[in-house]
Design an enzyme around this catalytic site. Structure first.
Site, PDB file in Angstrom:
ATOM      1  N   SER A 157       0.855  -1.185   0.000  1.00  0.00           N
ATOM      2  CA  SER A 157       0.000   0.000   0.000  1.00  0.00           C
ATOM      3  C   SER A 157       0.889   1.231   0.000  1.00  0.00           C
ATOM      4  O   SER A 157       2.069   1.153   0.372  1.00  0.00           O
ATOM      5  CB  SER A 157      -0.882  -0.001   1.254  1.00  0.00           C
ATOM      6  OG  SER A 157      -1.561   1.230   1.400  1.00  0.00           O
ATOM      7  N   TYR A 216      -1.876  -0.756  10.799  1.00  0.00           N
ATOM      8  CA  TYR A 216      -1.942  -1.125   9.381  1.00  0.00           C
ATOM      9  C   TYR A 216      -0.685  -0.645   8.661  1.00  0.00           C
ATOM     10  O   TYR A 216      -0.046  -1.402   7.924  1.00  0.00           O
ATOM     11  CB  TYR A 216      -3.187  -0.503   8.747  1.00  0.00           C
ATOM     12  CG  TYR A 216      -3.325  -0.742   7.263  1.00  0.00           C
ATOM     13  CD1 TYR A 216      -3.631  -2.001   6.775  1.00  0.00           C
ATOM     14  CD2 TYR A 216      -3.149   0.297   6.346  1.00  0.00           C
ATOM     15  CE1 TYR A 216      -3.757  -2.229   5.409  1.00  0.00           C
ATOM     16  CE2 TYR A 216      -3.275   0.083   4.986  1.00  0.00           C
ATOM     17  CZ  TYR A 216      -3.581  -1.182   4.525  1.00  0.00           C
ATOM     18  OH  TYR A 216      -3.697  -1.411   3.171  1.00  0.00           O
TER      19      TYR A 216
END
Length: 265
Positions: free
Chosen positions: A141, A154
């Site tokens: 990501s 995360y």
């Protein structure tokens, strides 16, 4: 690389980017191993992608239980006798402040996003090494490059992927193995709906940024193109996420100030 008749294993294949990858791979005539926890949804994706038992294999897998993950490798290899490409896509996101997040939630995110991915990759690695070929692709990501509010654990899990697989790439080169990191930004999927709150419950709602994100099918196509081109890393995102990644490298202090009040949901 041409995906036709290549055996491609996709984790997180029951929804979102994983589902889109399966459907794009089906168009490119790949032989596909579909994995996630939800067998029923995997069956749905298989049907919608126009796949059958001769060109696909459903292999349920729970990345969180990473100690058991290696047991799936012999099953995947049994179908066609090989795996050519592993796309580590399975994962879960987060939507809460660090101070509100239980340590068990951080542990869950790390188990799924990092340890499960590493466990599967390294269980399959000897197979790639013995053949002196193979591709390890990892869906990270932009959050693996830039830390933002409401994503502490995360972002940590995605940063960990970059550290691990950048290192592995240097080692894998000598074994004839390609390692590609793919960094999507906001993509229009259900990732924010399934994202974990600090309590461990799912958020259950769609973020505005996610709803207005890039098309998931276009994202999947760009990911496969990056793998086929042998790229080390690719960012697939809107201009804001690309700009953030640019600032992180060249003007980190400015980015730090901007992120204090940035809208991240």
């Amino acid at each position: 690389m041409d995906f036709k008749n290549k055996v491609v294993w996709v984790t997180g294949a029951s929804s979102g980017i994983g589902e889109a990858l399966v459907k794009q791979l089906a168009k490119r005539e790949a032989l596909i191993v579909l994995s996630s926890r939800n067998k029923k949804e995997l069956e749905r994706v298989k049907v919608e992608a126009g796949l059958n038992d001769s060109n696909s294999y459903i292999l349920p897998l729970d990345l969180e239980d990473y100690h058991q993950v290696p047991k799936s490798v012999p099953l995947a290899l049994k179908k066609w006798g090989r795996v050519d490409v592993l796309i580590n896509n399975g994962g879960v996101s987060q939507r809460d402040l660090a101070e509100n997040s239980k340590i068990e939630v951080t542990e869950k995110l790390m188990n799924i996003n990092f340890f499960g991915t590493v466990a599967l990759t390294m269980a399959l690695y000897p197979h790639f090494k013995s053949r002196k070929s193979g591709v390890v692709a990892v869906v990270s990501s932009v959050a693996g490059k830039v830390g933002t509010r409401m994503r502490s654990s995360y972002c940590a899990s995605k940063h960990a992927l970059h550290g691990y697989f950048d290192s592995l790439r240097a080692e894998a080169y000598h074994d004839g193995i390609q390692v590609t990191l793919m960094c999507p930004g906001f993509i229009k999927t259900k990732i924010s709906i399934n994202a974990l709150l600090g309590s461990g419950k799912s958020q259950g709602s769609m973020d505005d940024a996610q709803a207005n994100g890039l098309d998931v099918d276009i994202t999947a196509k760009k990911m496969l193109d990056a793998i086929a081109a042998g790229k080390d890393e690719v960012i697939i995102s809107g201009i804001k996420e690309r700009f953030a990644a640019f600032l992180k490298r060249f003007a980190p202090a400015l980015l730090s100030r901007l992120l204090r009040n940035a809208k991240v949901t």
